[in-house]
Every structure is written in structure tokens, then in C-alpha cells.
Design an enzyme around this catalytic site. Structure first.
Site, PDB file in Angstrom:
ATOM      1  N   ASN A 209       0.840  -1.189   0.000  1.00 18.84           N
ATOM      2  CA  ASN A 209       0.000   0.000   0.000  1.00 18.84           C
ATOM      3  C   ASN A 209       0.874   1.238   0.000  1.00 18.84           C
ATOM      4  O   ASN A 209       2.108   1.142   0.043  1.00 18.84           O
ATOM      5  CB  ASN A 209      -0.967  -0.013   1.201  1.00 18.84           C
ATOM      6  N   ARG A 210       0.252   2.390  -0.009  1.00 19.43           N
ATOM      7  CA  ARG A 210       0.982   3.644  -0.202  1.00 19.43           C
ATOM      8  C   ARG A 210       1.372   4.337   1.099  1.00 19.43           C
ATOM      9  O   ARG A 210       1.806   5.482   1.098  1.00 19.43           O
ATOM     10  CB  ARG A 210       0.126   4.601  -1.041  1.00 19.43           C
TER      11      ARG A 210
END
Length: 400
Positions: A209-210
Site C-alpha cells: 500500500n501507499r
């Protein structure tokens, strides 16, 4: 506006040269800094360097400018005193109230927050005498940040390295921003998770994920500035270790769970700020998955990862432990957050909206902190440190 007045004490360790960078950051950010080096420290960095970098004569002797009573006035007029590096000898003198030079006199007269950044060999840091001196200083309200782990003088490696000057600066900035003398998290141990887990598909690819980890790191820095002992469990952030923090590096959700449960066993509060993957591949390919001409890839089978926040909340390792979760939502933010709070069973849930150019990787954040007792605290858009401070202020009254 009058510039905040800082006294930078420098004691006689090889890490004294790193204090030059700390001084530069303090002066360039608008602080009025006066350097008070010990006689031993001048063997490493001379008085002329301190004078040139600070814009003030380096105060080195009790008997210089006696009519100005420097051994009293310097400490009385300070908004913050930071000693970097703080040697074992300096910590011992400060803990026992000795005043045989200008710096130790200054420490006795200061009525502002005091921060010590220790630097010494591992054996000296771990010695019972040093640990007792550190405990004494912390009990009296001083902030003694944990030294970093790394290369020491010569070939030695271990705990005792002076933290990065930029990170010491962040601690000082946080202490000044609070504007109070007493560190309200003193004596508390907090555990924080940060970053985003990565679930490997093969030796090359992963599901991730970011999350940048910046909010978790802000929580760690503000907790240190408020006097807490901090354990930070980070996943794939690539950020420098915050000063005064014990950092544990992990990669996957399973390893994050193991580290969090172990650290939480003796923690007063646990803040789960990491973005933990909900799923991981059911199978790991030992070799790189190849694409085959004319064929679509096989469907990717996933299995659930452990729900660390719910597990902590349901089976708390310590009585009275405060558990804080984070919820990143893209729509129906508050409604989803309230449902998640009930499901997870934590004491506080920080709910924020995420998406393109929102939150992840940013230096700012906006959120609502939901409490199990129904209290809702909105935090307007601003630095992530502001949200972190709000979280700790909500944790404090819930601690037993």
C-alpha cells in the site's frame, strides 16, 4: 516576536562535532542559541567554531564576564536547554547536582525544559550507575532521549551513538511547541506501529500500500518530546530512525503482529498507525512468476491476515492498557469509522479520508478521533505532529 532562547550544552565526547549540525538547524529555524561547551569538549570543537555558528561568543568559563553572573543568568533566561552530546560524566554530574563548570551551573539554574542526548560506548550506557542517573533525571522531569544503535568510536558497534542531529532538532522543536516544563508522558512506555506491510508474491513482487509511515513517526517524535519511552515498529518506511526511539524493522503483517504483541506486553499504550494488509497471497512462489505468451495470468488466491488491532483490544497484555487504532476510509468516512470502532474494540480510533493526494506521503493530515465512550474530536488539516499531539492528549486521561 522575540526569538526562542536555547542553550546548547556540549560535553566532551567525540560526537561533539555533530552538535554543529544541530546548532545550524536551530539557528536557521529562527532560534537564538547560546553554546556552553565544557572544557573537555573544546578538544573536539573549538570555541571559535561555536561563536561563528551561533553568532554569540561561546560561554566557556564561570569566571568570564563575572559582572553578568553567567552561571546564573544563562540558565534563568533560557526557554530550552539541550545537551548534545551528553556524556556519562555529564549525566552523573547533572543527576547529583554537581556544579563545577558553567554548563553544570546552567543546568541547576534552568527552570525551562531540559533535553539530554546521550552519546557514549554501549558498556558505559548500560552500566547500572548511568542507568540510575538517567532514571533520576527523568524522574525530575528532564527528557533523556535514548541513544541510537550504530557505529561507535573505533571498530565498536552498539547502542550509544548520538542520534541524528536532525532528529534531535525535531525533539527540541516538539518540546518548545508544547510550551510546558513537565513531560506528561514521563514514566510511560508506548508502542507505535508505522508504515505499510508488504506481502510477497514471489522473490520480486509483493502486495502493498501507499503508506509512508510519516504519521507513525510523528507519533513517535511527539511521544519522546513528552517524555515517553517509545518502541516504534516500522514496516517498509525508509525513514530515518527518530531520536530517542527503539526501532524494530519488519516487513509483513505476520511479522508486524509478532513484534507488536511482544512489545505490547509491557506497554502502557499501543497505537496501531501502520497500514496492515488485510490479505496475503495464499501461496508464495519461490521463483519469479513468468508471463506466458497468449495466456492470462492465473487468479490470485488470497487469505486473511491477522487482525492485530482487534486481537490487542480483546486480549490486552496489561490491565488498563490504552489501545488506539487508525482507519483510512475513502467514503462514508465517519459512518465506517464508527462501525470499525465497535468491531475492533479499541479505546480510540483515528479516522481519516484517503485517496489521490490525500494523507499518504503528505506532511499534513486531517482526522476525527472517535472514542469508545462516544466522544468525537475533530483535528483540522495541519501538520501530522498536531494530530499526534491530540492523540496523546486523549490517551493521557485514559491511562491508569
Amino acid at each position: 516576536m522575540e526569538k526562542p532562547r536555547i542553550v546548547l550544552g556540549v560535553s566532551g565526547g567525540i560526537a561533539a562535532y555533530k552538535a554543529c549540525e544541530l546548532l545550524r538547524r536551530l539557528t536557521e529555524s529562527g532560534h537564538d542559541v547560546r553554546v556552553v561547551p565544557t572544557a573537555a569538549s573544546l578538544n573536539f570543537v573549538g570555541a571559535a567554531t561555536w561563536s561563528a555558528l551561533s553568532g554569540h561568543p561561546a560561554a566557556t568559563e564561570v569566571w568570564s564576564d563575572v559582572h553578568e553572573v553567567p552561571h546564573v543568568r544563562i540558565g534563568q533566561g533560557a526557554d530550552l536547554v539541550v545537551v548534545a552530546p551528553a556524556t556519562a560524566d555529564l549525566l552523573a554530574k547533572a543527576a547529583h547536582g554537581l556544579a563545577d563548570d558553567l554548563l553544570t551551573n546552567t543546568l541547576l539554574t534552568a527552570r525551562c525544559p531540559v533535553v539530554f542526548a546521550p552519546a557514549m560506548h554501549t558498556e558505559m550506557w548500560e552500566h547500572p550507575a548511568t542507568q540510575e542517573n538517567v532514571a533520576t533525571l527523568r524522574r525530575r522531569g528532564a527528557i533523556v532521549i535514548e541513544p541510537a544503535v550504530g557505529r561507535l568510536t573505533g571498530v565498536d558497534t552498539g547502542k550509544g551513538r548520538l542520534p541524528d542531529p536532525g532528529e534531535i532538532f525535531e525533539v527540541c522543536r516538539g518540546v518548545l511547541a508544547r510550551g510546558v516544563t513537565a513531560p506528561d508522558l514521563a514514566g510511560r512506555h508506548v508502542v507505535i506501529s508505522a508504515g505499510g506491510t508488504r506481502e510477497p508474491l514471489d522473490p520480486v513482487r509483493y502486495l502493498g500500500n501507499r503508506s509512508s509511515g510519516k504519521q507513525g513517526y510523528a507519533l513517535a517524535r511527539t511521544a519522546v518530546a513528552r517524555g515517553a519511552r517509545v518502541t516504534l515498529i516500522e514496516a517498509n518506511t525508509q525513514l530515518p530512525d527518530p531520536a530517542g526511539v527503539d526501532v524494530i524493522h519488519v516487513d509483513t503483517a505476520v511479522r508486524l503482529r509478532e513484534a507488536v504483541l511482544k512489545a505490547a506486553a509491557e506497554a502502557d499504550a499501543v497505537v496501531m498507525a501502520a497500514a496492515v494488509a488485510d490479505f496475503r497471497p495464499a501461496e508464495y512462489a519461490s521463483g519469479k512468476i513468468k508471463k506466458k505468451d497468449g495466456q492470462e495470468p492465473a487468479p490470485l488466491a488470497l487469505v486473511r491476515n491477522p487482525d492485530i488491532l482487534a486481537e490487542l483490544s480483546a486480549d490486552r497484555p496489561r490491565a488498563g492498557q490504552v489501545i488506539v487504532g487508525f482507519a483510512a476510509e475513502t467514503d462514508d468516512v465517519l459512518a465506517n469509522g464508527r462501525r470499525k470502532l465497535r468491531h475492533k474494540g479499541c479505546d480510540l480510533l483515528v479516522v481519516n479520508e484517503v485517496g489521490e493526494d490525500k494523507t499518504f506521503g503528505s506532511e499534513e493530515n486531517e482526522a476525527v478521533v472517535l472514542a469508545a465512550d462516544g466522544e468525537e474530536t475533530p483535528v483540522p488539516y495541519g501538520p501530522k505532529e498536531a494530530l499526534a499531539d491530540t492523540v496523546w492528549s486523549l490517551v493521557l486521561p485514559r491511562l491508569l
